[in-house]
Scaffold this motif. Structure first.
Motif, PDB file in Angstrom:
ATOM      1  N   ARG A  12     -24.468  27.320  43.530  1.00 49.21           N
ATOM      2  CA  ARG A  12     -24.855  28.321  44.518  1.00 49.21           C
ATOM      3  C   ARG A  12     -26.325  28.112  44.881  1.00 49.21           C
ATOM      4  N   TYR A  13     -26.597  28.075  46.198  1.00 47.72           N
ATOM      5  CA  TYR A  13     -27.978  27.956  46.686  1.00 47.72           C
ATOM      6  C   TYR A  13     -28.095  28.754  47.975  1.00 47.72           C
ATOM      7  N   ASN A  14     -29.046  29.660  48.026  1.00 49.71           N
ATOM      8  CA  ASN A  14     -29.300  30.511  49.208  1.00 49.71           C
ATOM      9  C   ASN A  14     -28.032  31.198  49.704  1.00 49.71           C
ATOM     10  N   GLY A  15     -27.213  31.690  48.799  1.00 43.93           N
ATOM     11  CA  GLY A  15     -26.014  32.434  49.185  1.00 43.93           C
ATOM     12  C   GLY A  15     -24.818  31.580  49.541  1.00 43.93           C
ATOM     13  N   THR A  16     -24.987  30.270  49.588  1.00 46.81           N
ATOM     14  CA  THR A  16     -23.882  29.362  49.885  1.00 46.81           C
ATOM     15  C   THR A  16     -23.368  28.795  48.567  1.00 46.81           C
ATOM     16  N   ARG A  79     -14.377  27.451  33.799  1.00 47.14           N
ATOM     17  CA  ARG A  79     -13.952  26.851  35.058  1.00 47.14           C
ATOM     18  C   ARG A  79     -14.386  27.760  36.209  1.00 47.14           C
ATOM     19  N   TYR A  80     -14.956  27.174  37.268  1.00 46.85           N
ATOM     20  CA  TYR A  80     -15.451  27.845  38.475  1.00 46.85           C
ATOM     21  C   TYR A  80     -16.712  28.690  38.237  1.00 46.85           C
ATOM     22  N   GLU A  81     -17.271  28.624  37.059  1.00 54.90           N
ATOM     23  CA  GLU A  81     -18.485  29.424  36.779  1.00 54.90           C
ATOM     24  C   GLU A  81     -19.591  29.028  37.748  1.00 54.90           C
ATOM     25  N   VAL A  82     -20.373  30.031  38.159  1.00 53.75           N
ATOM     26  CA  VAL A  82     -21.448  29.822  39.133  1.00 53.75           C
ATOM     27  C   VAL A  82     -22.703  29.324  38.421  1.00 53.75           C
ATOM     28  N   ILE A  83     -23.216  28.239  38.946  1.00 53.59           N
ATOM     29  CA  ILE A  83     -24.482  27.656  38.480  1.00 53.59           C
ATOM     30  C   ILE A  83     -25.460  27.777  39.656  1.00 53.59           C
ATOM     31  N   ASP A  84     -26.598  28.431  39.424  1.00 48.82           N
ATOM     32  CA  ASP A  84     -27.571  28.650  40.500  1.00 48.82           C
ATOM     33  C   ASP A  84     -28.549  27.495  40.610  1.00 48.82           C
TER      34      ASP A  84
END
Length: 177
Positions: A12-16, A79-84
């Protein structure tokens, strides 16, 4: 990369958000971020940080992943965990502001007299504070710095109300000697 862990993560970067496969190394993880987010392509890789959301002292916050901890952290993600992806602001320092001024370009005074010339502002007026003496009558005019006691020709006091009489009363002596 170990077979244990998620096969897909979410960057995830800038909401995308974009799905990626886990990178084998931290450096490769940064390169993945630069590939999937075109706006990062021109950013220096040293300014790109990869973070996970964590709870510290009961508060959610981003925790940056260090390169040496990459394998342990990534293999423990779901799985599918969000990495910023976080870009550290670039610090630009103007070298000209840090250097001392060029003293040769500063206009020189025509003489030392100009440098030492008095200012055009008026001098400040001294402030005198009158401290009242207990037992003495109030006076409206300025007194000298050390008031003289009142004496008669014979040396005895003519008044016990003045500073001399006040001083004698402090010492416990009579005003008549």
């Amino acid at each position: 990369m170990s077979s244990i862990g998620a096969d897909i993560l979410t960057y995830r970067y800038n909401g995308t958000m974009v799905y990626v496969t886990p990178a084998a190394t931290y450096k490769e993880g940064v390169e993945y971020a630069r590939q999937v987010f075109p706006e990062l392509a021109s950013v220096d890789p040293a300014r790109i940080s990869i973070c996970i959301n964590g709870t510290v002292n009961k508060q959610r916050q981003l925790i940056r992943i260090g390169a040496m901890a990459w394998n342990s952290v990534i293999t423990s993600r779901a799985r599918y965990e969000v990495i910023d992806i976080v870009v550290v602001p670039e610090i630009v320092v103007d070298v000209d502001e840090l250097s001392p001024p060029d003293y040769f370009t500063i206009k020189e005074k025509s003489s030392h007299d100009d440098f030492l010339a008095p200012s055009r502002a008026p001098s400040p007026r001294p402030v005198h504070k009158i401290i009242p003496v207990p037992g003495a009558p109030a006076r409206s005019h300025c007194r000298s710095r050390s008031p003289s006691p009142h004496h008669s020709i014979g040396g005895s006091s003519t008044s016990s109300r003045g500073a001399y009489g006040w001083a004698k009363s402090l010492l416990g002596r009579s005003t008549q000697e």
